[in-house]
Design an enzyme around this catalytic site. Structure first.
Site, short mmCIF file in Angstrom:
data_model
loop_
_atom_site.label_atom_id
_atom_site.label_comp_id
_atom_site.label_asym_id
_atom_site.label_seq_id
_atom_site.Cartn_x
_atom_site.Cartn_y
_atom_site.Cartn_z
N GLY A 91 -7.69 94.42 -24.15
CA GLY A 91 -9.03 94.14 -24.73
C GLY A 91 -8.80 93.05 -25.96
CG LEU A 143 -11.38 90.60 -23.72
CD1 LEU A 143 -12.45 90.28 -22.42
CD2 LEU A 143 -9.91 90.74 -22.98
CG HIS A 163 -7.32 88.26 -23.25
ND1 HIS A 163 -7.70 88.29 -24.73
CD2 HIS A 163 -6.45 88.95 -22.94
CE1 HIS A 163 -6.62 89.10 -25.23
NE2 HIS A 163 -6.02 89.39 -24.19
N GLY A 202 -0.78 85.57 -18.59
CA GLY A 202 -0.40 84.39 -19.47
C GLY A 202 0.83 83.97 -19.75
CG ASP A 232 2.41 88.31 -23.81
OD1 ASP A 232 2.64 88.56 -24.71
OD2 ASP A 232 1.09 87.95 -23.85
P1 AMP Z 1 -2.86 91.41 -23.60
O1 AMP Z 1 -4.33 91.96 -23.95
O2 AMP Z 1 -2.47 90.89 -25.06
O3 AMP Z 1 -2.11 92.51 -22.88
O4 AMP Z 1 -2.83 90.23 -22.88
C1 AMP Z 1 -3.39 90.29 -21.59
C2 AMP Z 1 -3.04 88.88 -20.77
O5 AMP Z 1 -3.57 87.96 -21.60
C3 AMP Z 1 -1.72 88.77 -20.80
O6 AMP Z 1 -1.38 88.30 -19.46
C4 AMP Z 1 -1.23 87.77 -21.73
O7 AMP Z 1 0.00 87.03 -21.47
C5 AMP Z 1 -2.49 86.93 -21.64
N1 AMP Z 1 -2.68 86.03 -23.11
C6 AMP Z 1 -2.61 86.75 -24.32
N2 AMP Z 1 -2.66 85.65 -25.14
C7 AMP Z 1 -3.00 84.51 -24.30
C8 AMP Z 1 -2.79 83.37 -24.72
N3 AMP Z 1 -3.16 82.66 -26.02
N4 AMP Z 1 -2.86 82.38 -23.86
C9 AMP Z 1 -2.89 82.76 -22.46
N5 AMP Z 1 -2.88 83.91 -22.13
C10 AMP Z 1 -2.87 84.87 -23.01
#
Ligand code: AMP
Length: 330
Positions: free
Chosen positions: A54, A56, A60, A181, A184
């Protein structure tokens, strides 16, 4: 956001209080989500899945858009996963912005994000979940060999928590495609190995890092930064840009690239201090790793590399990376 960990576990009531935009199905119960998913299967519709915690942002949303280009329907999960937080980390304060998350998904247009599952902690972890790993009970997934280095040094149980929750969600969502993404990058390696080793029938896709105009990688944790810290945080992308430029100019010696990155951070520090500001950045690591097994490259780069770093800006831990001569296509 929450005063303590126990309160954060009970954020289900919060999930129920949002206004659901038209066109998006929001599920709080796993069984209800499964019924929706089963119908797609009967209708021969494909499903792409984006796991998130979340809060977002455009990063995301880019995953959702990529998923929609390949699949008939896109589902997200929004779940702040306790198992990937250490007791001293920010589980309670992690930003929870469900209303804005749903509104952003709706703003992508009709029929882009079809469904969002926002499950309860109790349903995801029926045996309960302690943050202290030594007290945990139940089933967990570990990916040996890719979880102990880089992020795993400061966060030794982090990838165990991630691999566990992604396994649970893939069993629930059963998508044809799943999207992560590059931001990570180590997580992508851990999950890719897990999917191969456990024969999980899903195709994984790694999408590029989305950045702010000035280069800062988008992250839900950027909201923790004060305006001053936000400017200091630019040293991450600046250091990586310098490494990438040197690599493009022919420098292959990993230690030289690493010291150039550290120089960028120190130069930024001096500039900030000249302005009379307190430098709030503490470097955790800057590394060059093999794209094959994430082992540290200590000499010449011969077959592509992952260049990554982690810093604390105040109490906020930020990570970023670039890859050179590496294909992330699955
Ligand atoms: P999170 O909500 O931080 O667990 O991220 C969910 C997904 O979004 C993961 O696959 C992250 O790698 C991806 N994500 C987070 N930040 C970015 C970004 N700046 N660019 C691309 N993907 C992202």
């Amino acid at each position: 956001m929450f005063a303590n960990y126990q309160e954060a576990l009970n954020d289900y009531a919060y999930a129920l209080s949002v206004k659901i935009p038209p066109g998006i199905r929001v599920f709080n119960k796993i069984a209800d989500f499964r019924s929706w998913r089963r119908q797609l299967l009967l209708d021969r519709q494909t499903l792409g899945y984006v796991p998130t915690m979340g809060a977002l942002h455009q990063g995301h949303l880019a995953l959702v858009t990529a998923a929609k280009q390949q699949c008939d329907h896109v589902a997200l999960t929004i779940f702040v996963n306790p198992a990937q937080f250490a007791p001293n980390e920010d589980l309670a304060s992690y930003p929870r912005t469900l209303q804005s998350d749903l509104d952003q998904l709706a703003a992508l247009g009709p029929h882009v994000a079809s469904a969002v599952l926002v499950p309860q902690v109790q349903e995801m972890y029926p045996t309960g979940i302690e943050l202290d790993v030594s007290k945990q009970k139940g089933a967990f997934v570990e990916v040996k060999g890719l979880s102990h280095q880089l992020e795993g040094i400061t966060r030794p149980h982090f990838f165990r928590g991630v691999a566990t929750v992604v396994t649970k969600f893939l069993n629930i969502v059963q998508p044809e495609h799943v999207y992560f993404g590059q931001k990570d990058i180590q997580q992508c390696f851990v999950i890719r190995r897990m999917l191969q080793d456990l024969h999980v029938p899903v195709q994984m896709h790694i999408c590029p890092t989305i950045r702010e105009e000035d280069g800062l990688a988008m992250s839900s944790r950027n909201t923790y930064l004060s305006p001053t810290q936000r400017t200091h945080a630019l040293c991450l992308s600046k250091a990586l840009q310098t490494m990438e430029k040197m690599y493009r100019d022919g420098v292959r010696h990993a230690p030289t690239l690493i010291s150039a990155a550290k120089d960028v951070i120190e130069t930024t520090q001096r500039q900030v201090e000249t302005l009379g500001q307190d430098w709030q950045v503490k470097l955790d690591y800057v590394n060059v790793n093999s794209p094959h097994d994430l082992s540290e490259i200590r000499d010449e780069i011969t077959d592509g590399a992952i260049m990554s770093l982690a810093v604390f800006v105040g109490k906020t831990r930020l990570i970023d990376n670039i890859v050179v001569d590496v294909s992330l296509d699955s």
